[in-house]
Design a protein around this motif. Structure first.
Motif, PDB file in Angstrom:
ATOM      1  N   THR A  19      -4.176   0.192   5.599  1.00  0.00           N
ATOM      2  CA  THR A  19      -5.526  -0.994   4.896  1.00  0.00           C
ATOM      3  C   THR A  19      -6.116  -1.460   6.082  1.00  0.00           C
ATOM      4  N   GLN A  43      -1.716   6.377   1.459  1.00  0.00           N
ATOM      5  CA  GLN A  43      -3.487   6.407   2.307  1.00  0.00           C
ATOM      6  C   GLN A  43      -3.582   6.644   2.886  1.00  0.00           C
ATOM      7  N   SER A  88       1.042  -1.074   0.258  1.00  0.00           N
ATOM      8  CA  SER A  88       0.037   0.424  -0.510  1.00  0.00           C
ATOM      9  C   SER A  88       0.741   1.029  -0.783  1.00  0.00           C
ATOM     10  N   GLY A 138      -4.487  -6.475   7.128  1.00  0.00           N
ATOM     11  CA  GLY A 138      -3.452  -5.354   6.175  1.00  0.00           C
ATOM     12  C   GLY A 138      -2.728  -4.785   6.765  1.00  0.00           C
TER      13      GLY A 138
END
Length: 241
Positions: free
Chosen positions: A58, A13, A9, A105
């Motif tokens: 995430t 984010q 990721s 995540g």
């Protein structure tokens, strides 16, 4: 390190990391370490000093209050909206909560050494972290009031919304046993609440996975209570600004 099959990721984010200025981001970026956050991983135990702060991208992390008799309940939720390990910024060092990954995540971590250096320097980054701290305190306060004045059905709806707002889709992994532990209630109460929502077409529940089919109905089930239904991360940051 990520495996060959994992898609790593983007650290930005995370909304806090994304809010850094270009200069602050360039200063932080070399020190951010990617971390895998599997279900059930304990990031920090209650009463201990965190070695890192973690910025989920995430994953979703539950901050749990542990009673002396072994009972536990969730007091706050941290996802891509925030950071785990705020005690390092606040000068108290010792964490008052146990931080446990409840939705697997990824994330990025920053060592306590770098965090302490940042706290001592002050500036825009520290002000941003203090605003987030205020937002997290607001969430903890809302949770306490919500538990006092709302039914298990309403608490379950609110908890689903909190997870939904911190995930990229309308699907989440959550068993009824996990939901009961997070809410600090009996499993039978969560089972009944989930059955009602499924029969009403609000959610679909299959083998520990929940898909939200009707968010509006879920919000109605949570019941707006003096802002307590404001589970969205951006709403909380706005309240703290």
């Amino acid at each position: 390190m990520p495996t060959a099959l994992q898609t790593v990721s983007d650290p930005r984010q995370n909304q806090l990391l994304a809010s850094l200025s270009d200069a602050d981001w360039k200063r932080w970026q070399p020190y951010l370490e990617w971390v895998d956050l599997p279900l059930g991983k304990v990031l920090c135990r209650s009463g201990s000093t965190p070695g890192y702060v973690v910025f989920p991208t995430t994953a979703i992390v539950s901050l749990m209050y542990l009673a002396e008799d072994g009972a536990s309940s969730e007091v706050a939720v941290v996802g891509l909206d925030g950071v785990v390990g705020l005690s390092l910024f606040m000068g108290g060092d010792v964490s008052p909560h146990e931080a446990v990954v409840q939705s697997a995540g990824q994330g990025y971590r920053l060592s306590a050494h770098r965090v302490n250096a940042e706290a001592e320097s002050g500036g825009p980054v520290m002000r941003m972290l203090l605003r987030y701290t205020q937002a997290l305190i607001a969430q903890v306060t809302q949770t306490a009031a919500y538990i006092r004045h709302h039914s298990i059905d309403q608490q379950f709806c609110r908890r689903l919304l909190q997870g939904l707002d911190r995930l990229p889709s309308n699907k989440m992994a959550m068993t009824q046993e996990l939901a009961a532990n997070l809410l600090g209630v009996r499993r039978e109460g969560v089972t009944a609440a989930a059955r009602k929502l499924q029969l009403a077409g609000v959610i679909a529940y299959r083998r520990g996975h929940i898909e939200v089919l009707n968010r509006r109905r879920l919000e109605q089930g949570a019941c707006a209570f003096d802002g307590a239904s404001k589970s969205r991360p951006r709403d909380l940051m706005t309240m703290a600004a």
